[in-house]
Design a protein around this motif. Structure first.
Motif, PDB file in Angstrom:
ATOM      1  N   ASP A  56       0.792  -1.227   0.000  1.00  0.00           N
ATOM      2  CA  ASP A  56       0.000   0.000   0.000  1.00  0.00           C
ATOM      3  C   ASP A  56       0.827   1.281   0.000  1.00  0.00           C
ATOM      4  O   ASP A  56       0.260   2.356  -0.178  1.00  0.00           O
ATOM      5  N   TRP A  57       2.127   1.178   0.199  1.00  0.00           N
ATOM      6  CA  TRP A  57       2.840   2.413   0.510  1.00  0.00           C
ATOM      7  C   TRP A  57       2.814   3.463  -0.605  1.00  0.00           C
ATOM      8  O   TRP A  57       2.693   4.659  -0.297  1.00  0.00           O
ATOM      9  N   PRO A  58       2.876   3.098  -1.899  1.00  0.00           N
ATOM     10  CA  PRO A  58       2.817   4.172  -2.908  1.00  0.00           C
ATOM     11  C   PRO A  58       1.498   4.936  -2.883  1.00  0.00           C
ATOM     12  O   PRO A  58       1.461   6.132  -3.183  1.00  0.00           O
ATOM     13  N   GLN A  59       0.402   4.248  -2.514  1.00  0.00           N
ATOM     14  CA  GLN A  59      -0.902   4.888  -2.462  1.00  0.00           C
ATOM     15  C   GLN A  59      -1.144   5.602  -1.129  1.00  0.00           C
ATOM     16  O   GLN A  59      -1.832   6.625  -1.068  1.00  0.00           O
ATOM     17  N   GLN A  60      -0.592   5.058  -0.043  1.00  0.00           N
ATOM     18  CA  GLN A  60      -0.876   5.583   1.292  1.00  0.00           C
ATOM     19  C   GLN A  60       0.077   6.682   1.748  1.00  0.00           C
ATOM     20  O   GLN A  60      -0.201   7.383   2.721  1.00  0.00           O
ATOM     21  N   HIS A  62       1.015   9.606   0.335  1.00  0.00           N
ATOM     22  CA  HIS A  62       0.514  10.974   0.194  1.00  0.00           C
ATOM     23  C   HIS A  62      -0.539  11.329   1.239  1.00  0.00           C
ATOM     24  O   HIS A  62      -0.437  12.399   1.881  1.00  0.00           O
ATOM     25  N   THR A 146      10.559   5.367 -10.762  1.00  0.00           N
ATOM     26  CA  THR A 146       9.295   5.010 -10.114  1.00  0.00           C
ATOM     27  C   THR A 146       9.230   5.592  -8.706  1.00  0.00           C
ATOM     28  O   THR A 146       8.207   6.152  -8.290  1.00  0.00           O
ATOM     29  N   VAL A 150       6.647   8.450  -6.986  1.00  0.00           N
ATOM     30  CA  VAL A 150       5.925   8.255  -5.723  1.00  0.00           C
ATOM     31  C   VAL A 150       6.162   9.435  -4.788  1.00  0.00           C
ATOM     32  O   VAL A 150       5.228   9.983  -4.185  1.00  0.00           O
ATOM     33  N   HIS A 153       4.416  12.558  -6.125  1.00  0.00           N
ATOM     34  CA  HIS A 153       2.980  12.509  -5.866  1.00  0.00           C
ATOM     35  C   HIS A 153       2.684  12.786  -4.396  1.00  0.00           C
ATOM     36  O   HIS A 153       1.648  13.386  -4.069  1.00  0.00           O
ATOM     37  N   ALA A 154       3.577  12.375  -3.499  1.00  0.00           N
ATOM     38  CA  ALA A 154       3.376  12.578  -2.061  1.00  0.00           C
ATOM     39  C   ALA A 154       3.756  13.983  -1.622  1.00  0.00           C
ATOM     40  O   ALA A 154       3.640  14.316  -0.440  1.00  0.00           O
TER      41      ALA A 154
END
Length: 315
Positions: A56-60, A62, A146, A150, A153-154
């Motif tokens: 989950d870390w790339p999505q979570q 930010h 990549t 990430v 985005h964050a």
């Protein structure tokens, strides 16, 4: 400390920073450990810790950054061992200004790959007689980009992308006398490094300890610690006999085991030198407890703040 030369690649995404808080992100195969340090009254303190699962870390990342008001903070990212290699190669016969480019071709030939690579290198302070090698850090350019996306985005601002061997250089490499560092995270190999006066003299990975955290002290004493001591002794012998350095007198441990104090005592008895557990000398909030899994991210959160880094060796 060697700073992996990917900072320029990443910094083009960012143009502002608060300057009062810094993040250290340590990637592992299980997830990302995040430490936050904050500057107050001229001193950096460790003030926050967080973990995000690998899935989950790339999505979570930010949403967590936003909820903690950490947008545009500088951060240092530490790659897991699975995302890079360190190899010793013959130094190409080129000028220093052309060395990084020449090493690209050397490494691609060795790896037999057409993949785009990001590399950095560090000179070896001592070598066996007749050798002329450099240590090269190799990572996939695709992986680095990549990670850059990430972080972009964050809304974080990376200062350094680096590797564990160099993060912990400041932890165990400032002594005038050389020290051995043994570092291991859950599911990974043991990283053995020898540091002296802020430089890496030797580093290697030791297989067979990936399940260290699941072993009892009795299981560890059933031959495994003797085998580890043998590997340490071999590296010490190489350092002394082949690199012509003074004898080592200290081992620093950062191992993924609840029995690290017992491991330290047993290795001390096997090696007949001082063996200590590493805890960084970093100011922190009283509510925080320094755990093994946090150390890399905590130290990384203060790189470039309270720790002076050496000049980058490759762009």
């Amino acid at each position: 400390m060697m700073q992996v030369g990917w900072g320029t690649l990443l910094k083009r995404f960012f143009n502002r920073s608060s300057g009062k808080q810094r993040l250290g992100l340590a990637l592992t195969d299980q997830g990302v450990h995040i430490s936050v340090s904050e500057k107050s009254a001229g001193q950096w303190r460790w003030v926050k810790q967080h973990f995000i699962d690998v899935a989950d870390w790339p999505q979570q990342l930010h949403p967590w950054v936003q909820s903690n008001n950490l947008q545009f903070c500088q951060c240092n990212l530490v790659l897991p061992a699975s995302k890079y290699q360190i190899m010793q190669v013959e130094r190409p016969a080129v000028e220093d200004s052309e060395l990084a480019a020449a090493l690209q071709w050397t490494v691609k030939d060795i790896l037999s790959t057409q993949e785009e690579l990001k590399i950095d290198y560090f000179e070896l302070p001592a070598q066996p007689a007749g050798a002329n090698k450099v240590s090269v850090v190799v990572a996939s350019r695709k992986d680095i980009l990549t990670l850059a996306r990430v972080l972009h985005h964050a809304e974080l601002m990376p200062d350094q992308i680096t590797i564990e061997e160099t993060v912990l250089l400041d932890a165990s490499g400032k002594d005038n006398e050389a020290v051995v560092s043994l570092v291991q995270h859950a599911g990974s190999e043991v990283c053995l490094s020898i540091y002296k006066q802020g430089k890496i003299y030797f580093t290697r990975r030791i297989k067979g300890y990936e399940l260290l955290s699941s072993l009892t002290i009795d299981e560890l004493n059933n031959g495994m610690l003797e085998a580890l001591a043998t590997e340490v002794q071999r590296s010490m012998d190489y350092f002394e006999s082949q690199l012509h350095q003074a004898g080592l007198r200290k081992v620093v441990l950062m191992l993924d085991s609840d029995f690290q104090p017992e491991i330290a005592e047993n290795l001390k008895n096997l090696l007949f030198i001082d063996v200590v557990n590493y805890v960084p000398d970093i100011a922190k909030d009283d509510a925080l407890v320094m755990r093994h899994a946090y150390i890399t991210s905590v130290v990384a959160s203060q790189l470039g703040a309270s720790v002076k880094s050496a000049k980058k060796v490759a762009a």
